[in-house]
Design a protein around this motif. Structure first.
Motif, PDB file in Angstrom:
ATOM      1  N   PHE A 173       0.927  -1.591  -0.650  1.00 23.53           N
ATOM      2  CA  PHE A 173      -0.265  -0.242  -0.278  1.00 23.53           C
ATOM      3  C   PHE A 173       0.703   1.226   0.204  1.00 23.53           C
ATOM      4  N   LYS A 232      -0.491   2.835  -5.872  1.00 22.48           N
ATOM      5  CA  LYS A 232      -1.449   2.905  -5.896  1.00 22.48           C
ATOM      6  C   LYS A 232      -2.702   2.366  -6.229  1.00 22.48           C
ATOM      7  N   ARG A 233      -2.477   1.198  -7.510  1.00 25.23           N
ATOM      8  CA  ARG A 233      -3.836   0.391  -8.068  1.00 25.23           C
ATOM      9  C   ARG A 233      -4.007  -0.569  -6.777  1.00 25.23           C
ATOM     10  N   ARG A 268       6.867   6.935  -3.006  1.00 25.83           N
ATOM     11  CA  ARG A 268       5.847   7.874  -2.777  1.00 25.83           C
ATOM     12  C   ARG A 268       5.418   8.426  -1.845  1.00 25.83           C
ATOM     13  N   GLN A 269       5.991   7.840  -0.964  1.00 21.58           N
ATOM     14  CA  GLN A 269       5.711   8.763   0.317  1.00 21.58           C
ATOM     15  C   GLN A 269       6.962   8.079   1.120  1.00 21.58           C
TER      16      GLN A 269
END
Length: 280
Positions: free
Chosen positions: A211, A215-216, A267-268
């Motif tokens: 996760f 994203k998908r 991403r993060q």
């Protein structure tokens, strides 16, 4: 390394590795679905609730899989029934079922202490996997994979937006019960690898790792399955080399992968600089 030398020499080690990796894969897949549906703790509840089924199986001299499946399904549908037919919330329903079933299991174990090893139930014993257990694990893996593939669209839509799923004509309650059935199958299979206490580690940690990375849902399922497989494989190798219990080691490896994703995710990731969106 001694592990790989012994792997080709001992049949029980081959079976343990196959079951361990397969369990990691299907746990990652189902874990992703249950996490998106807000059912992450349901796996933990079911894993504790199957204890009386395991105890009864030992007392009857049958494979623990069947008793655990029966108790797990009874518990899963019990939670669903309480949630749908009363005003009691899901977390409270899980607490009621978990506490009641686990307590019944402990009582049964206390009555037959000589026949049941509580440590194996709580923390797993992957090296004791028999051919029958391996075949059951392969069947469960095939069933879970087939169901997810066949109902992929329905599961995706209902996981992200239940209201839209109902508009499309999907029976969301039936899909919810189906996910609970699949979760029960995977939970019981995972018990062989990591035991009752650590089932939640294989169900949630690989999914949470994926996760953080994508994203998908499709890539998430693939990455979660890969993380589960890697955690199980590396955990088995480290466990063998250090003479430590495999279940906790597998859970620790899964946690290490999660921390790496948390720190370095493109991403993060906490240690990766991200471009801030300027206000318009």
């Amino acid at each position: 390394m001694q592990f790989f030398t012994d792997l080709f020499a001992y049949d029980f080690l081959q079976k343990a590795l196959i079951v361990s990796v397969l369990t990691g894969i299907i746990s990652g897949v189902i874990g992703s679905l249950v996490m998106l549906r807000g059912l992450a703790l349901m796996g933990d509840a079911i894993s504790h609730a199957v204890v009386p089924g395991v105890a009864v199986s030992y007392l009857l001299g049958i494979n623990f899989f069947w008793g655990a499946i029966a108790a797990g399904l009874l518990s899963a549908f019990g939670v669903g029934f309480i949630q749908n037919r009363t005003t009691v919330k899901q977390d409270a329903a899980m607490g009621i079922i978990l506490a009641t079933m686990f307590s019944i299991g402990i009582v049964l174990i206390a009555k037959a202490q000589s026949a049941i090893d509580l440590t194996k139930i709580l923390f797993g014993n992957i090296l004791a996997v028999k051919t029958e257990d391996m075949i059951l694990s392969i069947i469960v893996g095939a069933v879970v994979t087939a169901v997810v593939a066949l109902l992929y669209k329905e599961l995706v839509i209902s996981s992200f937006d239940e209201a839209s799923a109902e508009v499309y004509g999907f029976k969301t309650r039936n899909l919810q019960y189906l996910v609970l059935v699949l979760l029960t199958l995977v939970t019981v299979t995972s018990m062989q690898t990591v035991g009752v206490v650590l089932v939640i580690a294989l169900l949630v940690t690989p999914a949470a790792t994926a996760f953080l990375l994508v994203k998908r849902l499709t890539p998430m399922l693939i990455i979660a399955a890969a993380c589960g497989a890697v955690s199980s494989f590396v955990g088995m190798v480290v466990s063998f080399a250090t003479n430590l219990p495999s279940g906790p080691v597998i859970a620790i490896i899964a946690a290490v992968l999660f921390v790496l994703a948390m720190l370095f995710s493109p991403r993060q990731g906490l240690l990766i600089p991200h471009r801030k969106v300027q206000p318009q």
